[in-house]
Design a protein around this motif. Structure first.
Motif, PDB file in Angstrom:
ATOM      1  N   THR A  82     -20.277  33.560 -36.179  1.00 45.21           N
ATOM      2  CA  THR A  82     -20.054  34.619 -37.171  1.00 45.21           C
ATOM      3  C   THR A  82     -21.251  34.720 -38.114  1.00 45.21           C
ATOM      4  O   THR A  82     -21.716  35.814 -38.421  1.00 45.21           O
ATOM      5  CB  THR A  82     -18.770  34.337 -37.972  1.00 45.21           C
ATOM      6  OG1 THR A  82     -17.677  34.218 -37.059  1.00 45.21           O
ATOM      7  CG2 THR A  82     -18.488  35.424 -38.977  1.00 45.21           C
ATOM      8  N   THR A  83     -21.767  33.589 -38.538  1.00 47.44           N
ATOM      9  CA  THR A  83     -22.927  33.566 -39.420  1.00 47.44           C
ATOM     10  C   THR A  83     -24.147  34.132 -38.703  1.00 47.44           C
ATOM     11  O   THR A  83     -24.922  34.892 -39.289  1.00 47.44           O
ATOM     12  CB  THR A  83     -23.210  32.134 -39.910  1.00 47.44           C
ATOM     13  OG1 THR A  83     -22.035  31.625 -40.553  1.00 47.44           O
ATOM     14  CG2 THR A  83     -24.381  32.086 -40.869  1.00 47.44           C
ATOM     15  N   ILE A  84     -24.318  33.788 -37.434  1.00 48.62           N
ATOM     16  CA  ILE A  84     -25.435  34.307 -36.646  1.00 48.62           C
ATOM     17  C   ILE A  84     -25.348  35.828 -36.552  1.00 48.62           C
ATOM     18  O   ILE A  84     -26.345  36.535 -36.705  1.00 48.62           O
ATOM     19  CB  ILE A  84     -25.472  33.649 -35.249  1.00 48.62           C
ATOM     20  CG1 ILE A  84     -25.906  32.181 -35.399  1.00 48.62           C
ATOM     21  CG2 ILE A  84     -26.390  34.405 -34.306  1.00 48.62           C
ATOM     22  CD1 ILE A  84     -25.809  31.360 -34.141  1.00 48.62           C
ATOM     23  N   GLU A  85     -24.149  36.344 -36.325  1.00 43.67           N
ATOM     24  CA  GLU A  85     -23.977  37.793 -36.242  1.00 43.67           C
ATOM     25  C   GLU A  85     -24.246  38.459 -37.596  1.00 43.67           C
ATOM     26  O   GLU A  85     -24.802  39.551 -37.650  1.00 43.67           O
ATOM     27  CB  GLU A  85     -22.587  38.135 -35.726  1.00 43.67           C
ATOM     28  CG  GLU A  85     -22.432  37.818 -34.256  1.00 43.67           C
ATOM     29  CD  GLU A  85     -21.026  38.026 -33.714  1.00 43.67           C
ATOM     30  OE1 GLU A  85     -20.095  38.258 -34.513  1.00 43.67           O
ATOM     31  OE2 GLU A  85     -20.874  37.972 -32.496  1.00 43.67           O
ATOM     32  N   GLU A  86     -23.860  37.797 -38.683  1.00 44.27           N
ATOM     33  CA  GLU A  86     -24.152  38.332 -40.015  1.00 44.27           C
ATOM     34  C   GLU A  86     -25.657  38.382 -40.262  1.00 44.27           C
ATOM     35  O   GLU A  86     -26.170  39.342 -40.859  1.00 44.27           O
ATOM     36  CB  GLU A  86     -23.464  37.495 -41.092  1.00 44.27           C
ATOM     37  CG  GLU A  86     -21.965  37.669 -41.128  1.00 44.27           C
ATOM     38  CD  GLU A  86     -21.254  36.656 -42.013  1.00 44.27           C
ATOM     39  OE1 GLU A  86     -21.939  35.756 -42.581  1.00 44.27           O
ATOM     40  OE2 GLU A  86     -20.026  36.747 -42.134  1.00 44.27           O
ATOM     41  N   VAL A  87     -26.376  37.356 -39.795  1.00 51.26           N
ATOM     42  CA  VAL A  87     -27.832  37.348 -39.933  1.00 51.26           C
ATOM     43  C   VAL A  87     -28.422  38.502 -39.124  1.00 51.26           C
ATOM     44  O   VAL A  87     -29.313  39.217 -39.600  1.00 51.26           O
ATOM     45  CB  VAL A  87     -28.426  35.985 -39.488  1.00 51.26           C
ATOM     46  CG1 VAL A  87     -29.934  36.061 -39.353  1.00 51.26           C
ATOM     47  CG2 VAL A  87     -28.036  34.893 -40.471  1.00 51.26           C
ATOM     48  N   ALA A  88     -27.926  38.707 -37.903  1.00 48.88           N
ATOM     49  CA  ALA A  88     -28.400  39.817 -37.071  1.00 48.88           C
ATOM     50  C   ALA A  88     -28.134  41.153 -37.762  1.00 48.88           C
ATOM     51  O   ALA A  88     -28.973  42.063 -37.724  1.00 48.88           O
ATOM     52  CB  ALA A  88     -27.744  39.776 -35.696  1.00 48.88           C
TER      53      ALA A  88
END
Length: 175
Positions: A82-88
């Protein structure tokens, strides 16, 4: 929407919810034929700039490439998908805010590094080691030294010191 289980086009929406930012709609659906449930996500398709590669080629921006790079850098680190997707998402917002039709791959790489620096220092070093293609151990060690010193990929803020107290203020403190 086609059912992923039986390919039927007949289904109904059971529940709809907006993401926190309001840019993605999550819909829970039930197939009319097989009665299985599945989830769909809707997001506005925004025109992303073309990416100009080092060799001059141009290709369409690919969110999945950014996510794959982030996942690789964050592998075995305490960073959720989820954090990775938020960064993206933040990287895409950054690219769109520039308003350019073409953008250098280096700009994207630097933004990924900036986001990783704030997220996880180990992931940052992993990504930087591949992205910057360090030619020797000295260059890699210099990057690590700057990271440890707190200067990695950002300007260090000057330390604000309180002005020296005047003689009058010092005498008040003593009383």
């Amino acid at each position: 929407m086609k059912c992923p289980f039986c390919s039927s086009l007949e289904n109904r929406v059971i529940d709809s919810r907006l993401s926190r930012e309001g840019d993605v709609t999550r819909r829970r659906r039930a197939c009319a034929r097989c009665e299985r449930r599945f989830t769909t996500y809707e997001r506005v398709e925004e025109i992303m700039p073309l990416v100009v590669k080092k060799d001059g080629r141009r290709e369409a921006y690919d969110r999945m490439k950014v996510i794959a790079g982030l996942k690789k850098a964050c592998e075995k680190r305490p960073v959720s998908i989820t954090t990775i997707e938020e960064v993206a998402d933040r990287i895409e917002q950054f690219l769109q805010s520039r308003g350019e039709k073409e953008i250098s791959g280096a700009v994207i790489g630097e933004e990924v590094m900036r986001q990783l620096y704030d997220l996880d220092k180990v992931a940052y070093v992993r990504f930087a080691s591949v992205y910057r293609s360090f030619q020797d151990l000295d260059a890699f060690m210099q990057e690590l030294k700057e990271l440890v010193d707190g200067r990695g990929n950002r300007r260090q803020q000057p330390v604000r010191r309180r002005p020296e107290p005047t003689a009058r203020e010092r005498s008040r403190e003593r009383d």
